[in-house]
Design a protein around this motif. Structure first.
Motif, short mmCIF file in Angstrom:
data_model
loop_
_atom_site.label_atom_id
_atom_site.label_comp_id
_atom_site.label_asym_id
_atom_site.label_seq_id
_atom_site.Cartn_x
_atom_site.Cartn_y
_atom_site.Cartn_z
N THR A 246 0.84 -1.20 0.00
CA THR A 246 0.00 0.00 0.00
C THR A 246 0.87 1.25 0.00
O THR A 246 1.74 1.41 0.86
N ALA A 247 0.61 2.09 -0.98
CA ALA A 247 1.44 3.28 -1.14
C ALA A 247 1.01 4.38 -0.19
O ALA A 247 0.67 5.50 -0.61
N THR A 248 1.00 4.05 1.07
CA THR A 248 0.68 5.02 2.12
C THR A 248 1.76 4.93 3.17
O THR A 248 2.02 3.86 3.73
N GLU A 249 2.40 6.03 3.42
CA GLU A 249 3.51 6.03 4.36
C GLU A 249 3.03 5.70 5.77
O GLU A 249 2.00 6.19 6.22
N GLY A 250 3.79 4.80 6.45
CA GLY A 250 3.50 4.48 7.84
C GLY A 250 2.59 3.30 8.03
O GLY A 250 2.18 3.02 9.17
N THR A 251 2.25 2.60 6.96
CA THR A 251 1.39 1.41 7.12
C THR A 251 2.19 0.31 7.80
O THR A 251 3.31 -0.01 7.40
N LYS A 269 7.37 -0.45 8.81
CA LYS A 269 6.30 0.36 8.22
C LYS A 269 6.66 0.67 6.77
O LYS A 269 7.83 0.73 6.39
N THR A 270 5.61 0.90 5.95
CA THR A 270 5.82 1.20 4.54
C THR A 270 6.23 2.65 4.35
O THR A 270 5.97 3.52 5.19
N ALA A 271 6.86 2.88 3.19
CA ALA A 271 7.15 4.24 2.74
C ALA A 271 6.00 4.69 1.83
O ALA A 271 5.08 3.93 1.53
N ALA A 272 6.07 5.92 1.36
CA ALA A 272 5.00 6.48 0.55
C ALA A 272 4.86 5.76 -0.77
O ALA A 272 3.77 5.77 -1.37
N ASP A 273 5.91 5.10 -1.27
CA ASP A 273 5.84 4.39 -2.56
C ASP A 273 5.49 2.92 -2.38
O ASP A 273 5.57 2.12 -3.32
#
Length: 841
Positions: A246-251, A269-273
């Motif tokens: 998921t391209a949402t930062e902090g997931t 956690k994910t990054a924005a990309d």
């Protein structure tokens, strides 16, 4: 002809079309030729033989590069089997092997990379050929098989038509992102890349077609993860990298392994990309392959991981007395991050806290807990939940040794209590002594029951004795060793064939000792002669031994070790140096005259026979003198080893070598000088003639000699002057003879060596020689004066010799003996001469 071949031939003759034949006329001609060849070989075979039948194939169709098996049962037994592709041209041979005795054969081949179509696989043996058809089918490969939109993917294909255009289709729809025109080569293969279209996550098929042949392969659009290592033990720290989430930062990203959540070093956690990076710790799992999965709640991805070693701990010992026994603990397969705390406990009772190193291992000690004797579970668990356990038994065991002190070789008694195993190992400071049976645990529960063992060879000090039975029960006690096994030698430096005293202490009583003399290149057993009170090589009641041995003649000079070993393995060593013998060899004079007798003196501390080799100045061996030693006081000696020089002995430096090589390789060398003999003018004898005396006192004229050994003087020598034939000549020359003799003595004295021994002996020898010569010729009345003069000369020589001896205090025994002998001969001649004179008158 097999039905399959007949049908194929019929189709070829009728000209029916086959989609996989590129050139119908060429293919038809090839099949006709092959069929006719097969038929002609079968018909022409003489004598008639069973032709080989069409082979069986493990697969009748497949892809270029596949491996299949060709097999049959009716080949000529033991014949060579050749496998050809399409025709029997030698360049098309795929492999060769041999049929077994029953005629069966089997071999593998790799399908060549050729365009799609049907091809003959031909089998040839001694009797002929037969074939079966294999069909090449198209195939494509996608790499990687997972990606997200806009990823560049590689696609390759085989088994398509030669030199044909290829079209790609993604999920049933034509590609709009082909990066280049795709054309097969002459072998029906192609390679290309494409960009993943912007489609929803899911599974798709990619198709490739040349309008006749079509193949497909699966492809997934979706998220993926990479791991930095594909295997490791429990506790391994693994780094994960994800993309396509998921391209949402902090997931938040959850990580599991076979549905069990993995501990993470830090939250992931994910990054924005839609990418992420993080570290996880492999938990305590049995060794096996697993899948690591990641999820952001909507999108998931996974990768394989193989656990090689699970978490574990070990205890040493596994039993011990409550509150007394110190236990060593070690663990592995825990968090491979330095400093991770590990807590060790029995139930709620904490035994200790330790920390891991970078490999996930730890070590430490704890004291056996004060608990009722029983079996307890010891558990180790680290801060990330990795855990392992094992068993520990608290026991009331005890061990005692009697006496508590003693020297090596002493026998002590070991007694233990509270052991249950059938046998127990006994160690002293970790060195195994023996395995001893345990008493019946149902009755006494006693270890050993008073078993004895011999204290091994160890340096003096205090040692720990440990008993561990087969159930793991253990107990310890201490033993103080007061003295260790020793051996002494006297002397410690000796020659071959020398007697050496040997004494040992602190071995077992009444035990046989083994003595070995050795160094890096030599070893021999020694059998000492026992001293009084000892027998053979057996120790006495106190474990001591005394004896003597002779250093072997086979020992070369150098350093050795005498090693002693007892029946119970007690040992001691002492160095022994084997050196040359103490031997003195020397001639009694440094100078001799031609015709003179020389003497050597040899003394030795041992009775060591040898020889002395004399060599003249020309390098020729003159004589080999035997050395025969006799006991004289505290040594051995051969004081008069004599040799006689010929009258024509070469003048110059003579050399000698004393050889005792049979006794340790000892040699000694030196030299002496030979000078010309004294020439004396005498009545009736030419002044140039050399005059000497034989052993019987006769005068000799030494004519030149060329051969050794020395001539033995004869009483009837032709040169001897007789009183019958020379009486007148002697009468006329008597007076002058006396005068010449006196002059010769004076001349000899003036030319003598400054050495008092040499000077005295030369003076006396010259005087006595002249006297003897004159006496022999004094056989007439005119010789009375000469005889009187000779008597005075003898007296003068003796007086002169004695005075010189007194002056220098060095009258040698050999010279005195020589003087006495010559005096006796001269007196004998004088008496004979006087008698002759009386008869004459």
């Amino acid at each position: 002809m097999p039905n399959r071949q007949a049908l194929l031939l019929k189709k070829l003759i009728e000209g029916k079309k086959m989609k996989y034949i590129k050139n119908r006329q060429t293919k038809l001609l090839a099949y006709l030729i092959t069929t006719l060849l097969l038929a002609s070989i079968t018909i022409a075979a003489s004598p008639p033989a069973i032709a080989i039948s069409s082979p069986a194939l493990s697969a009748s169709h497949g892809n270029a590069g596949d491996t299949i098996t060709v097999l049959g049962t009716d080949a000529q037994p033991g014949s060579q089997i050749n496998i050809f592709w399409e025709n029997a041209n030698p360049t098309n041979r795929l492999t060769t092997f041999y049929a077994i005795g029953s005629g069966a054969y089997s071999g593998e081949i790799n399908i060549p990379v050729v365009p799609a179509g049907a091809y003959y696989i031909i089998v040839q043996d001694f009797n002929g050929m037969a074939g079966s058809i294999f069909t090449i089918e198209p195939k494509i490969t996608i790499a990687p098989a997972l990606g997200i939109p806009n990823d560049t993917i590689h696609v390759s294909g085989t088994g398509f038509a030669a030199n044909a255009n290829i079209t790609l289709n993604f999920g049933g729809a034509p590609f709009t992102t082909i990066l280049q025109t795709i054309t097969t080569d002459a072998s029906g293969t192609f390679s290309a890349t494409f960009s993943v279209p912007n489609q929803p996550y899911g599974s798709y098929n990619i198709y490739a077609s040349d309008s006749i042949n079509t193949a497909s392969a699966p492809f997934t659009i979706g998220a993926s993860i990479d791991i930095d290592k594909a295997q490791g033990s429990a506790g391994t720290v693994v780094t994960l990298t994800g993309r396509g989430f998921t391209a949402t930062e902090g997931t938040n990203i959850a990580v599991t392994i076979n549905s069990s959540e993995l501990p993470v070093v830090l939250p992931i956690k994910t990054a924005a990309d839609g990418t992420f990076t993080g570290q996880v710790i492999i938990p305590t799992l049995p060794a096996a392959p697993y899948q690591i999965s990641t999820s952001d709640g909507t999108i998931t991805a996974s990768a394989p991981f193989n656990v090689t070693v699970t978490s574990g701990i070990t205890l040493s010992p596994k039993t011990g007395a409550p509150g007394i026994q110190t236990v060593q603990i070690s663990g592995n397969g825990f968090t491979a991050k330095a400093g991770t705390p590990v807590t060790v406990q029995i139930g709620p009772l904490i035994l200790g806290t330790y920390t891991t190193d970078i490999t996930g291992t730890f070590t430490g000690t704890f004291t056996a807990p004060t608990l009722f004797p029983a079996v307890y579970t010891v558990t180790a668990k680290d801060a990330n939940g990795l855990v392992a356990s094992t068993q520990f038994q608290t026991t009331l065991t005890a061990l005692a040794v009697t006496p508590t002190t003693g020297a090596t070789g002493a026998t002590v008694t070991l007694t233990g209590f509270g052991f249950t195993g059938k046998t127990a190992n006994i160690t002293i400071d970790g060195t195994l002594l023996s395995a001893i049976s345990v008493g019946d645990p149902q009755t006494s529960g006693t270890l050993l029951g008073g078993a004895n063992f011999v204290v091994p060879t160890l340096p003096a000090g205090t040692y720990t004795i440990t008993a561990t039975d087969t159930d793991g029960l253990t107990a310890q006690t201490t033993l103080s060793i007061t003295s260790t096994s020793t051996v002494t030698l006297n002397p410690t430096i000796a020659s071959p064939d020398t007697t050496v005293n040997v004494a040992t202490r602190w071995f077992e009583p009444y035990t046989m000792l083994t003595f070995t003399l050795k160094n890096a290149t030599y070893s021999t057993d020694i059998y000492p002669a026992p001293s009084t009170g000892f027998g053979g090589t057996t120790t006495n009641a106190t474990g001591d031994y005394m004896g003597t041995f002779v250093v072997p003649l086979t020992c070369n000079f150098g350093n050795y070790v005498l090693s002693i070993t007892s029946a119970h393995g007690l040992t001691a060593e002492v160095p022994l140096t084997v050196s040359p013998m103490n031997i003195a060899v020397a001639p009694r004079q440094s100078q001799y005259a031609q015709g003179e007798t020389g003497t050597f003196k040899v003394t030795s501390e041992l009775n060591t026979p040898g020889s002395i080799v004399l060599t003249d100045p020309n390098g020729f061996t003159f004589d080999v003198l035997a050395v025969n030693l006799q006991k004289a006081g505290g040594a051995y000696t051969d004081p008069y080893i004599t040799f006689r020089l010929p009258s024509d002995a070469p003048v110059g430096t003579w050399s000698w070598t004393a050889d005792f090589t049979a006794y340790g390789g000892y040699t000694e060398a030196g030299h002496f000088t030979v000078v010309p003999a004294v020439s004396l003018p005498s009545a009736g004898i030419a002044s140039s003639t050399k005059i000497g005396t034989s052993d019987d006192g006769t005068v000799q004229n030494d004519s030149p000699k060329t051969n050794y050994p020395i001539d033995t003087p004869s009483a009837t020598d032709s040169n001897e002057v007789t009183n019958a034939d020379k009486s007148q000549e002697t009468s006329n020359s008597g007076a002058s003879s006396s005068t010449d003799s006196t002059n010769a003595v004076v001349a000899n004295k003036s030319s003598a060596s400054t050495d008092p021994n040499t000077e005295t002996q030369n003076e006396f020898i010259a005087s006595s020689n002249v006297a003897e010569t004159a006496i022999k010729t004094s056989t007439t009345t005119s010789s009375i004066a000469t005889s009187i003069a000779l008597t005075l000369l003898i007296a003068g020589s003796i007086a002169s010799f004695a005075m010189l001896g007194l002056r220098y205090k060095c009258v040698p025994f050999s010279a005195v003996a020589q003087i006495i002998t010559r005096c006796q001969k001269i007196i004998k001649r004088l008496v004979t001469g006087v008698a002759n004179i009386k008869i004459s008158l």
